[in-house]
Every structure is written in C-alpha cells, then in structure tokens.
Design an enzyme around this catalytic site. Structure first.
Site, mmCIF file in Angstrom:
data_model
loop_
_atom_site.group_PDB
_atom_site.id
_atom_site.type_symbol
_atom_site.label_atom_id
_atom_site.label_comp_id
_atom_site.label_asym_id
_atom_site.label_seq_id
_atom_site.Cartn_x
_atom_site.Cartn_y
_atom_site.Cartn_z
ATOM 1 N N GLU A 129 41.769 40.654 38.210
ATOM 2 C CA GLU A 129 40.589 39.815 37.964
ATOM 3 C C GLU A 129 39.814 40.294 36.734
ATOM 4 O O GLU A 129 39.302 39.484 35.952
ATOM 5 C CB GLU A 129 39.679 39.803 39.190
ATOM 6 C CG GLU A 129 40.315 39.174 40.426
ATOM 7 C CD GLU A 129 40.896 37.795 40.155
ATOM 8 O OE1 GLU A 129 40.316 37.056 39.339
ATOM 9 O OE2 GLU A 129 41.929 37.454 40.750
ATOM 10 N N HIS A 132 41.341 38.937 33.640
ATOM 11 C CA HIS A 132 40.863 37.582 33.327
ATOM 12 C C HIS A 132 39.547 37.645 32.558
ATOM 13 O O HIS A 132 39.324 36.881 31.612
ATOM 14 C CB HIS A 132 40.665 36.775 34.608
ATOM 15 C CG HIS A 132 41.916 36.161 35.153
ATOM 16 N ND1 HIS A 132 42.776 35.403 34.388
ATOM 17 C CD2 HIS A 132 42.453 36.186 36.407
ATOM 18 C CE1 HIS A 132 43.780 34.977 35.143
ATOM 19 N NE2 HIS A 132 43.616 35.445 36.364
ATOM 20 N N GLU A 200 47.818 33.444 34.120
ATOM 21 C CA GLU A 200 48.124 34.310 35.267
ATOM 22 C C GLU A 200 49.144 35.382 34.893
ATOM 23 O O GLU A 200 49.007 36.541 35.284
ATOM 24 C CB GLU A 200 48.640 33.475 36.444
ATOM 25 C CG GLU A 200 47.571 32.660 37.155
ATOM 26 C CD GLU A 200 46.439 33.507 37.698
ATOM 27 O OE1 GLU A 200 46.694 34.580 38.280
ATOM 28 O OE2 GLU A 200 45.276 33.093 37.524
#
Length: 288
Positions: A129, A132, A200
C-alpha cells in the site's frame, strides 16, 4: 507512466463522446468541463470520500502500537512521510491506500486482515500500500474511477433522452445511441481495469523491495484472495467503483464479479514475487 496517461486521455475522450450524444458539440464541451471539475473535486476530496464509504476510522498509536510502528518503519524505508492510519471494521481481510499525494496519504486495513495474517504478512501488505502512495497511484486510480463512473451516468442519460424524443439531430440515430450507451461504459471499465492491473504489478514489486521479503507479500496475497472469496464486503459491493483500490478484489465473493476483474491474476502476482525471492534483496524487518 506514459501508458497510463494515454489511458486516462482515452477515458476523457470517451466521456466527451458521450457528452456529444447528449448535446452535440456543445454537450461535448460541457462534458470536458465536467471532467475537469470532477477531477479537481476528486483531487481534494477522494481520500475522505473513500474512507467514509467503507466506514474507516482513524487510529492513533495508543490503540494499536505494533501496527502503527510497523507502518512508520515501512514508511521510513520507503522515504515517505508517516501516513494516517485507518481501521475498517470488516471481516474480509483487505487493505487500501488513498490520498492525493504522499504528504496527504492514508492507509486502511480491515480488522479481518489483522486477525487473519501474521505480522510478517501484514508488513508485506502495508508495504504494498505504501508503494501505491510512493507511485502516486492513489490519485491516478481515483481519477479513473471518477471518469468511468461519470461515463456510465452520462450514457444512461443519453439512453433515456433518446427514449423520450431528445437528441433528434443526433447523427448516430437511436440505434447508434443505444449501442453507445452499452459500449461506452464497457470500454471505460476495460480501460480502468488495464490501469489498475499495471499499477498492481508495480506496487507488488516495490512493496517487496520496501519490506525486503517478497515471500511475505506472496503468502499474504494467497490468504487475502481466499478470504475475499469466502467473506462478503458489503460496503465494497455497494460501491464497486472503489474495488480497484484494494490490494485484492473485494468483490470476489460473487461469481459474476469475476467477469470484470480489476486486479491481475493472483497466480501471476504470486509467481512474480516468488521469482523476486531468488534475487539479492536486503533482508529487512524486525518481524521475522
């Protein structure tokens, strides 16, 4: 990044095309202005909206010291500011990141994730995360979700307008309008899926580098996919446009949702991480 920019441009062009169906050249200009306005709104408010949709609440270090400290250490390794930490009271194990930039980022994990995974696996997930956040994917994916949702809305408006005698001067005619109302949202969904899949893979790779143990993330991904298949996430089902923000598709519990998967095949994601495990990465982390 060039590929992603081209995909966002394609979504914007599609949005303008649907605007043309509604109001000709004037409608196309209005659609362009609306797209800009929605993106500006999403830029400033996306994190608050998504967190509210999923019932996330911010937690401090006093509530979960080990989890808070883990994210702080991973953020330091990624050369990122400490993000806000949120918890979602949800049995399905999952997580996502949001925010317009690293200075205004937030990471959220479900209670199911904290119960199901080991500390090592949780570190792998949160490193993903933070990847990202580092890549500014949270802003990109919010913009694509905003435009894709708007395309579906405008397509429905065009369809009903045609049924009730609107757009008489539309060169496409009623058949063309009906075809566009079906194909435009489908095309928008496909573009959104393509952007999500690219991001991703990158987040898996960079997340593995941040935590230093690709196998932690590989093990976590398998458990998360199994959990998503067994356990419903009702907030995600009610807000499917946010599904691509999660580390695994939260809609896996329903078979039909797999027709338009927002994430790459899990087998491929795990295989790439297993390959990374054979590389010479720095072995980091106090969790193993």
């Amino acid at each position: 990044m060039v590929r992603v920019s081209l995909m966002i441009a394609a979504l914007t062009a599609l949005f303008m095309g649907v605007g043309y169906l509604l109001g000709g050249s004037g409608g196309m200009i209005i659609a362009l202005v609306l797209a800009g306005g929605m993106n500006l709104f999403a830029y400033w408010n996306s994190d608050k909206i998504v967190l509210r949709m999923h019932g996330a609440r911010q937690i401090g270090r006093a509530e979960l010291p080990w989890f808070h400290d883990m994210i702080g250490q991973l953020a330091q390794r990624a050369d990122l500011p400490m993000p806000k930490v949120y918890l979602i009271d949800q049995d399905q194990p999952n997580a996502f990141a949001t925010g317009r930039d690293p200075e205004n980022a937030a990471v959220a994990a479900t209670t199911g994730l904290l119960r199901t995974l080991s500390h090592e696996e949780i570190a792998g997930v949160m490193a993903h995360e933070l990847a990202h956040v580092k890549n500014r994917d949270t802003l990109i994916m919010t913009i694509t979700a905003t435009i894709a949702g708007a395309i579906s809305m405008l397509a429905n408006m065009a369809m009903w307008s045609s049924f009730f005698g609107g757009n008489r001067n539309n060169p496409m005619g009623i058949i063309g309008v009906l075809a566009m109302t079906i194909l435009a949202p489908l095309a928008a969904t496909l573009v959104q899926m393509a952007i999500s899949r690219v991001r991703e893979y990158d987040a898996d790779r960079i997340g593995a580098e941040i935590c230093g143990r690709p196998l932690w993330l590989a093990s976590a991904l398998q458990k998360l996919e199994d959990g998503a298949r067994r356990i419903d996430n009702h907030a995600a089902e009610n807000n499917p446009a946010t599904a691509h923000m999660f580390i695994v598709n939260p809609l896996h519990a329903h078979a039909l949702d797999g027709l338009f998967a927002t994430h790459p095949p899990m087998r491929e994601r795990i295989a790439r991480l297993m390959a990374m495990a054979g590389q010479d990465l720095p072995q980091r982390g106090p969790w193993g």
